[in-house]
Every structure is written in structure tokens, then in C-alpha cells.
Design an enzyme around this catalytic site. Structure first.
Site, PDB file in Angstrom:
ATOM      1  N   SER A 123       0.836  -1.191   0.000  1.00 23.49           N
ATOM      2  CA  SER A 123       0.000   0.000   0.000  1.00 23.49           C
ATOM      3  C   SER A 123       0.880   1.254   0.000  1.00 23.49           C
ATOM      4  CB  SER A 123      -0.957  -0.031   1.200  1.00 23.49           C
ATOM      5  OG  SER A 123      -1.996   0.901   1.050  1.00 23.49           O
TER       6      SER A 123
ATOM      7  N   GLU B 202      -1.825  -2.605  -8.164  1.00 23.70           N
ATOM      8  CA  GLU B 202      -3.083  -2.839  -7.437  1.00 23.70           C
ATOM      9  C   GLU B 202      -3.512  -1.532  -6.793  1.00 23.70           C
ATOM     10  OE1 GLU B 202      -3.640  -2.833  -3.873  1.00 23.70           O
ATOM     11  OE2 GLU B 202      -1.644  -1.975  -3.548  1.00 23.70           O
TER      12      GLU B 202
ATOM     13  N   HIS C 115      -4.703  -5.385  -1.622  1.00 30.04           N
ATOM     14  CA  HIS C 115      -5.653  -5.327  -0.509  1.00 30.04           C
ATOM     15  C   HIS C 115      -6.675  -6.438  -0.714  1.00 30.04           C
ATOM     16  CE1 HIS C 115      -3.797  -1.366  -0.719  1.00 30.04           C
ATOM     17  NE2 HIS C 115      -4.164  -1.155   0.531  1.00 30.04           N
TER      18      HIS C 115
END
Length: 307
Positions: free
Chosen positions: A119, A213, A279
């Protein structure tokens, strides 16, 4: 700019790892749960002061602590000769803010250390690769809801053999363009990569397999992020695309797929989507910076350090 060249040593039972806050504050219960999992692997866990919230940010509650304190925790953990791996506790926002405060010159003279996170920690992955030339691990973080037993096992396997040859399958993956691609694995979180363009740590995907992502981004915003990277040349000469999870990115997964096909299809390279990266429950641990092969037809990444 440094290129990846030094593989950190594998962890062994009894080794010490440091849990640091590069971005946002971590929930104390989540920290305790994550630490317990790491300790169950036979590791000693040193929890940084910014994770324990000893020095909270006085004004911005979305940051775990002042930028200088987070940078100091990261730097001290990396330089500690007893620490064999530095793990981001969670993401959120803030990694970019601390990068200019890390003593990269000192870290270059230290032994290579494992770093893992995902992330917002994508910014740290980029910086470690650029300044230190050390492969890192894109994986679920211990103080997050995504650190489920499957994702934790993926991380454990990788930390204990970071540069081993291994196959990373994603049973639900689908090809957007079949084919085989070979190159070093690059990438991470799409929005963080786009935010880093123009900084000294931004690394284009040239010749690499780009793993991408994101979470919580509407399809039109994914379009904007991809368009930005395309216009900057980030995707020039990319070898393949391994597109991970897009959790909570609008109500219609088909809309995200349409954006990915529209923006990335013209690149004409092997592309798979819905890989178990990001995630996502059971997220894979992906070694960034190592050579790999992407089989887009099966959605399989094979890490091949000897290539």
C-alpha cells in the site's frame, strides 16, 4: 540511481525484526495480534516508538508521528546490526513525506536488510531500490485486517527464503492478453506510484513486469492514474503486466476491467488481472526487484533469481 544487486540474508528462528510506522497510526490491538503471529515464527519483534504511539503527530491524526520521528525509527531499525528485517506495520498515508529525512548514505554502508510492506509503503520500496539496490517484499502488513493466516504464511515463506525460486499462483486470475513475459518485478500501489512520478525515487517499469493494485479508487480515478503514468513514460518498454486486486474500486468490477483494457491494452504486452496481490484476503508476498516470468494465460508469477 542504484539498481538491485544485493539480496538480504534469509531470516532464521531467533532473529530480530523491527516493526515501524512509515505512514499512518496503527491500532494497538492489531499491533499485538501481528506481533503474536511474528513471534509464533520464532522471531523476536522490536516495536518502534512511532508504532507504539509514543510520539504522535501533534496536528495531523492521519500520521503515526512527525515525519522526522518516522524517518528516524526506520533509519535506526535498518542500521541496528541485530535487526534482520524491517516491516511496515500498516499503510495509510505519509511514506513519501519521510523519505527525504532518511539517512540513505548511512544505510548504503550497512548490511542489506529485508523490508516488507504494501500500500503506502510502495514509496519505501521505491526508495530502498533506488538508494540501496536491495530487493524488497510486497506483502500484507502485520497490523492490518489483510494479515490473515494465508497472507501471513506467504510473508513467512518469503522472509525465510527471500531470493529463492518460487511459483506464485493466483487461481482466480484471468488473462487480458496471453503470453509470457520476463523481467524484474516492479510496481506496487498504483496511486502511490503515480504520486511519486518526478521524484528521485520514481523508477519506470522499463523492461520489467509491473505489478499494480489499488483500493478504494473509482474507475475514473484509476483511468486518471494510469493515464498519468502513460503520459510520463512510466510504462515505456514494460515487459508484462500483473494486475492485482482492486478492492472497493466502484460497485462494478467490470468497469475496472474495462478501464484496464482501454488504458493498458494498447501496450500490447502479456497482461493478467485479478492476481492475489494487494488489498486482498490471502495476498501473495511478491519479491520486488527480482527477475521473474509472468504466464499471463494462467496468471502465474515465477520468481527466478538465477535468470
Amino acid at each position: 540511481m542504484t539498481t538491485e544487486r544485493r539480496c538480504p540474508p534469509a531470516l532464521r528462528a531467533g532473529d530480530t525484526v523491527a516493526l515501524v510506522a512509515c505512514s499512518g497510526p496503527a491500532d494497538p490491538d492489531a499491533v499485538r495480534t501481528g506481533v503474536a503471529v511474528l513471534e509464533s515464527w520464532g522471531l523476536r519483534v522490536r516495536v518502534g516508538g512511532t508504532v507504539r504511539d509514543d510520539r504522535p503527530h501533534p496536528r495531523l491524526d492521519y500520521l503515526a508521528a512527525e515525519d522526522a520521528d518516522r524517518a528516524r525509527d526506520f533509519t535506526e531499525a535498518w542500521l541496528d546490526p541485530h535487526v534482520r528485517a524491517v516491516l511496515a506495520a500498516r499503510g495509510g498515508y505519509g511514506s513519501h513525506r519521510m523519505l527525504d529525512l532518511v539517512d540513505w548514505a548511512a544505510l548504503r554502508h550497512a548490511e542489506p536488510t529485508l523490508f516488507a510492506g504494501s500500500s503506502d509503503a510502495t514509496a519505501v520500496h521505491e526508495a530502498v531500490a533506488t538508494h540501496l539496490g536491495v530487493p524488497t517484499v510486497l506483502a500484507a502488513m502485520p497490523a492490518t485486517a489483510y494479515f490473515d493466516p494465508v497472507a501471513a504464511e506467504h510473508l513467512r515463506t518469503t522472509l525465510f527464503a527471500p531470493c529463492a525460486r518460487r511459483t506464485l499462483p493466483s487461481p482466480a486470475a484471468e488473462p487480458l492478453r496471453a503470453g509470457l513475459a520476463r523481467g524484474r518485478i516492479v510496481g506496487g500501489n498504483l496511486s502511490v506510484l503515480a504520486a511519486g512520478v518526478g521524484t528521485r525515487e520514481s523508477r519506470p517499469a522499463h523492461g520489467g513486469i509491473a505489478v499494480l493494485e489499488d483500493v478504494g479508487e473509482e474507475p475514473y480515478r484509476i483511468d486518471r492514474l494510469l493515464t498519468h503514468l502513460l503520459r510520463t513514460g512510466w510504462f515505456d518498454d514494460v515487459a508484462g503486466l500483473a494486475l492485482g486486486s482492486w478492492s472497493d474500486c466502484g460497485s462494478d468490477p467490470g468497469a475496472v476491467r474495462a478501464v484496464l483494457c482501454d488504458r493498458l491494452g494498447p501496450l500490447g504486452v502479456p497482461t493478467a488481472w485479478r492476481l492475489d496481490v494487494g488489498h486482498h484476503p490471502g495476498a501473495l508476498a511478491v519479491p520486488l526487484g527480482l527477475p521473474a516470468e509472468l504466464d499471463a494465460a494462467t496468471g502465474t508469477l515465477t520468481v527466478a533469481p538465477g535468470q
